[in-house]
Design a protein around this motif. Structure first.
Motif, mmCIF file in Angstrom:
data_model
loop_
_atom_site.group_PDB
_atom_site.id
_atom_site.type_symbol
_atom_site.label_atom_id
_atom_site.label_comp_id
_atom_site.label_asym_id
_atom_site.label_seq_id
_atom_site.Cartn_x
_atom_site.Cartn_y
_atom_site.Cartn_z
ATOM 1 N N GLY A 142 0.795 -1.225 0.000
ATOM 2 C CA GLY A 142 0.000 0.000 0.000
ATOM 3 C C GLY A 142 0.824 1.271 0.000
ATOM 4 O O GLY A 142 0.272 2.357 -0.163
ATOM 5 N N ALA A 143 2.131 1.167 0.190
ATOM 6 C CA ALA A 143 2.978 2.367 0.198
ATOM 7 C C ALA A 143 3.500 2.641 -1.207
ATOM 8 O O ALA A 143 3.959 1.736 -1.890
ATOM 9 N N SER A 144 3.416 3.891 -1.627
ATOM 10 C CA SER A 144 4.058 4.307 -2.879
ATOM 11 C C SER A 144 5.548 4.513 -2.593
ATOM 12 O O SER A 144 5.965 4.595 -1.431
ATOM 13 N N GLN A 145 6.343 4.613 -3.637
ATOM 14 C CA GLN A 145 7.780 4.885 -3.446
ATOM 15 C C GLN A 145 7.963 6.209 -2.707
ATOM 16 O O GLN A 145 8.818 6.324 -1.831
ATOM 17 N N GLU A 146 7.155 7.212 -3.036
ATOM 18 C CA GLU A 146 7.261 8.517 -2.396
ATOM 19 C C GLU A 146 6.921 8.424 -0.908
ATOM 20 O O GLU A 146 7.617 9.001 -0.068
ATOM 21 N N LYS A 147 5.849 7.720 -0.571
ATOM 22 C CA LYS A 147 5.459 7.571 0.834
ATOM 23 C C LYS A 147 6.522 6.781 1.589
ATOM 24 O O LYS A 147 6.890 7.121 2.710
ATOM 25 N N PHE A 148 7.054 5.712 0.940
ATOM 26 C CA PHE A 148 8.088 4.924 1.594
ATOM 27 C C PHE A 148 9.333 5.774 1.848
ATOM 28 O O PHE A 148 9.938 5.717 2.919
ATOM 29 N N ALA A 149 9.722 6.602 0.864
ATOM 30 C CA ALA A 149 10.887 7.476 1.048
ATOM 31 C C ALA A 149 10.663 8.424 2.222
ATOM 32 O O ALA A 149 11.580 8.681 3.013
ATOM 33 N N GLU A 150 9.452 8.944 2.365
ATOM 34 C CA GLU A 150 9.118 9.836 3.484
ATOM 35 C C GLU A 150 9.226 9.094 4.813
ATOM 36 O O GLU A 150 9.793 9.607 5.785
#
Length: 141
Positions: free
Chosen positions: A106-114
Motif C-alpha cells: 500500500g505504500a508508494s515509493q514517495e510515501k516509503f521514502a518519506e
C-alpha cells in the motif's frame, strides 16, 4: 530504562587486548584488538556493533512510523555501512550509510521514502550520534 555494555582493555594501544560484553548476556567477553579493529584480523569490532544496533533501531523505527501512516511492514532489511577513518585525535567515524529494502503493501515509493527518512532522522541511534556525552573518570589505586 538503562542498558549497559562493558569493556575491559589490557596493555598498550597496538599490542593490548580487550573484551566487550552486554549485561543481557547477548555478547559475553567478545575479544578485540587493534588488529581486529583496524587490520581485518579475527575478533570483535566495537564500531560494527554500533552499525548493527543502528540497523535494528532503524528497522523498528520504520515499522513504527509505517504504523502511524496505517501501513504495515511485511519485512525490512537494512545494512549499515560505517566508515572508519582517522582524524587529528586518532580513530574516528567518518560517516554512516544505510541501505534499506522493504516490503510495505500500500505504500508508494514517495510515501516509503518519506517514512524511511523519518526513521533515519528519528531512530534512537541517529539521534544519539549528536547528543552530549558525559563521563565520570576514576583512576584506580
Amino acid at each position: 530504562m538503562i542498558v549497559t555494555g562493558t569493556s575491559d582493555w589490557h596493555g598498550p594501544f597496538k599490542q593490548g587486548k580487550g573484551s566487550l560484553s552486554t549485561t543481557t548476556g547477548t555478547l559475553r567477553d567478545a575479544a578485540y584488538t587493534y588488529a581486529s579493529r583496524f587490520d581485518g584480523a579475527a575478533g570483535a569490532i566495537p564500531e560494527e556493533l554500533l552499525a548493527t544496533g543502528h540497523a535494528g533501531c532503524f528497522n523498528h523505527a520504520l515499522a513504527n512510523i509505517s504504523d502511524h501512516h496505517d501501513l504495515t511492514v511485511d519485512y525490512v532489511h537494512t545494512s549499515v555501512a560505517l566508515t572508519m577513518a582517522t582524524d587529528d585525535h586518532g580513530p574516528s567515524i567518518a560517516g554512516i550509510h544505510l541501505t534499506v529494502e522493504a516490503k510495505v503493501p500500500g505504500a508508494s515509493q514517495e510515501k516509503f521514502a518519506e517514512i524511511a527518512e523519518g526513521a533515519r532522522a528519528w531512530c534512537a541511534f541517529s539521534k544519539a550520534l549528536s547528543v552530549p556525552i558525559t563521563m565520570n573518570a576514576t583512576l584506580a589505586a
